[in-house]
Design a protein around this motif. Structure first.
Motif, PDB file in Angstrom:
ATOM      1  N   MET A  81      58.039  16.458  33.560  1.00 27.82           N
ATOM      2  CA  MET A  81      56.788  16.285  32.804  1.00 27.82           C
ATOM      3  C   MET A  81      55.690  15.567  33.594  1.00 27.82           C
ATOM      4  O   MET A  81      54.549  16.051  33.640  1.00 27.82           O
ATOM      5  CB  MET A  81      57.071  15.577  31.480  1.00 27.82           C
ATOM      6  CG  MET A  81      57.791  16.454  30.470  1.00 27.82           C
ATOM      7  SD  MET A  81      58.170  15.598  28.916  1.00 27.82           S
ATOM      8  CE  MET A  81      56.516  15.283  28.281  1.00 27.82           C
TER       9      MET A  81
ATOM     10  N   TRP B  75      51.983  17.199  34.773  1.00 27.20           N
ATOM     11  CA  TRP B  75      50.697  16.564  34.457  1.00 27.20           C
ATOM     12  C   TRP B  75      49.904  16.277  35.730  1.00 27.20           C
ATOM     13  O   TRP B  75      48.700  16.564  35.808  1.00 27.20           O
ATOM     14  CB  TRP B  75      50.947  15.268  33.686  1.00 27.20           C
ATOM     15  CG  TRP B  75      49.691  14.486  33.438  1.00 27.20           C
ATOM     16  CD1 TRP B  75      48.766  14.694  32.456  1.00 27.20           C
ATOM     17  CD2 TRP B  75      49.216  13.379  34.219  1.00 27.20           C
ATOM     18  NE1 TRP B  75      47.739  13.787  32.567  1.00 27.20           N
ATOM     19  CE2 TRP B  75      47.985  12.969  33.637  1.00 27.20           C
ATOM     20  CE3 TRP B  75      49.713  12.698  35.334  1.00 27.20           C
ATOM     21  CZ2 TRP B  75      47.251  11.908  34.160  1.00 27.20           C
ATOM     22  CZ3 TRP B  75      48.979  11.649  35.847  1.00 27.20           C
ATOM     23  CH2 TRP B  75      47.766  11.255  35.261  1.00 27.20           C
TER      24      TRP B  75
ATOM     25  N   ILE C 154      51.152  18.404  27.401  1.00 29.73           N
ATOM     26  CA  ILE C 154      50.792  17.904  28.727  1.00 29.73           C
ATOM     27  C   ILE C 154      49.367  18.316  29.089  1.00 29.73           C
ATOM     28  O   ILE C 154      48.592  17.529  29.648  1.00 29.73           O
ATOM     29  CB  ILE C 154      51.799  18.431  29.786  1.00 29.73           C
ATOM     30  CG1 ILE C 154      53.162  17.774  29.584  1.00 29.73           C
ATOM     31  CG2 ILE C 154      51.276  18.173  31.208  1.00 29.73           C
ATOM     32  CD1 ILE C 154      54.268  18.425  30.384  1.00 29.73           C
TER      33      ILE C 154
END
Length: 329
Positions: A255, A259, A326
């Motif tokens: 994650m 991002w 995100i």
């Protein structure tokens, strides 16, 4: 919440997933369903060619970018990092020998290209377009996990007399396996020919794609069902729990990388999918060559019989929702 349920239900009730379920359940029930090996290989090559070509065409339209470089770097780092995490978890929750644990870790650090293909299709249906260069990211994530796993396995083993020869063979196996060659070759061809190339072969690349994917996943369901029947005496509850939890651990690790790379919602979802997937084509071939003492009944059954169905059913919709979060969508 309604959006989550909608994504999950749409994915579970999509033809590709239902054909996988048909093959899986039918085989567990005792059916001898199988496709000839040559046919299954032809379907696999078609899927790699189609997704690679479409990714190359998309890259030609987008052009090179900082996002491309960041996504490639993220993919390589994730492929090297996730096996270390998986190996550490296996040492805590299981009594697997070091070689078996390293082989399993390699599968979870590398990627399932079929999960990637299924995810691109599901994300397209959900209205989440993806960056075309994610095909290159998928290819870049094949190899680092294998090298890390071999380092983990060989730390406790004496050097083999044929190590140099085996290393050369492994490099050849990893870099020139058919999935990588076709995927990246088609990607380059798509990037060179662009939209004109797509127009010329769209009837072959676009229209039959979902039908071919259904047939391929029918066969994959049968293969997974046979693997579960053969490996049920080897896998215990802790190993099965690992196979169910590791995809979400891999996605969680990915994650911040998604991002930081500035990917779109679809691109972020694909990076999470790649990090969550487990190889069952390229890595098993490499393990047979480099770690012949590792047991396929453990690593192949976990990746194909446990993790693949999980990702195909509820994993992909979950990664799509996280990709939207995100990207701020």
């Amino acid at each position: 919440m309604d959006a989550i349920f909608s994504l999950v239900s749409n994915n579970l009730l999509s033809p590709p997933v239902l054909f996988f379920v048909l093959g899986f359940v039918g085989t567990l029930a005792g059916s001898q369903l199988t496709l000839p090996e040559a046919v299954a290989k032809m379907l696999s090559i078609y899927l790699m060619l189609a997704i690679g070509f479409k990714g190359g065409v998309a890259l030609a339209a987008e052009g090179p970018s900082t996002a491309l470089l960041l996504a490639l770097l993220s993919g390589v780092v994730l492929s090297a990092l996730i096996p270390l995490v998986a190996f550490g978890i296996l040492n805590v929750v299981s009594n697997l020998p070091r070689v078996d644990a390293a082989a399993v870790a390699a599968h979870y650090g590398s990627i399932s290209i079929v999960t990637f293909v299924a995810s691109t299709q599901a994300l397209t249906f959900a209205g989440l377009p993806q960056e075309g260069f994610m095909v290159a990211v998928a290819a870049a994530m094949e190899t680092p996990a294998i090298l890390v796993a071999l380092w983990l396995a060989n730390k406790a083993r004496p050097a083999r007399p044929d190590a140099a020869h085996g290393g050369n063979g492994l490099l050849h196996e990893v870099m020139l396996n058919s999935s990588v060659v076709v995927l990246m070759g088609a990607f380059v061809i798509g990037a060179v020919t662009g939209e004109s190339g797509m127009e010329a072969i769209s009837g072959f690349i676009v229209t039959p794609f979902t039908g071919v994917l259904c047939l391929f996943l029918l066969d994959m369901g049968a293969v997974a069902g046979r693997g579960m029947k053969q490996g049920r005496d080897v896998l215990n509850a802790r190993l099965i729990g690992f196979g169910l939890a590791m995809p979400f651990i891999g996605a969680a690790i990915a994650m911040p990388f998604a991002w930081a790379s500035g990917l779109s919602a679809g691109g972020a979802a694909l990076l999470l999918t790649l990090a969550a997937s487990a190889s069952y084509i390229a890595v098993p071939a490499a393990m047979r060559l480099a770690l012949p003492e590792a047991r396929p009944s453990v690593y192949l059954t976990l990746s194909l019989g446990v993790t693949f169905p999980l990702n195909l059913s509820i994993g992909i919709p979950a990664y799509a929702m996280l990709g939207r979060w995100i990207a701020g969508g």
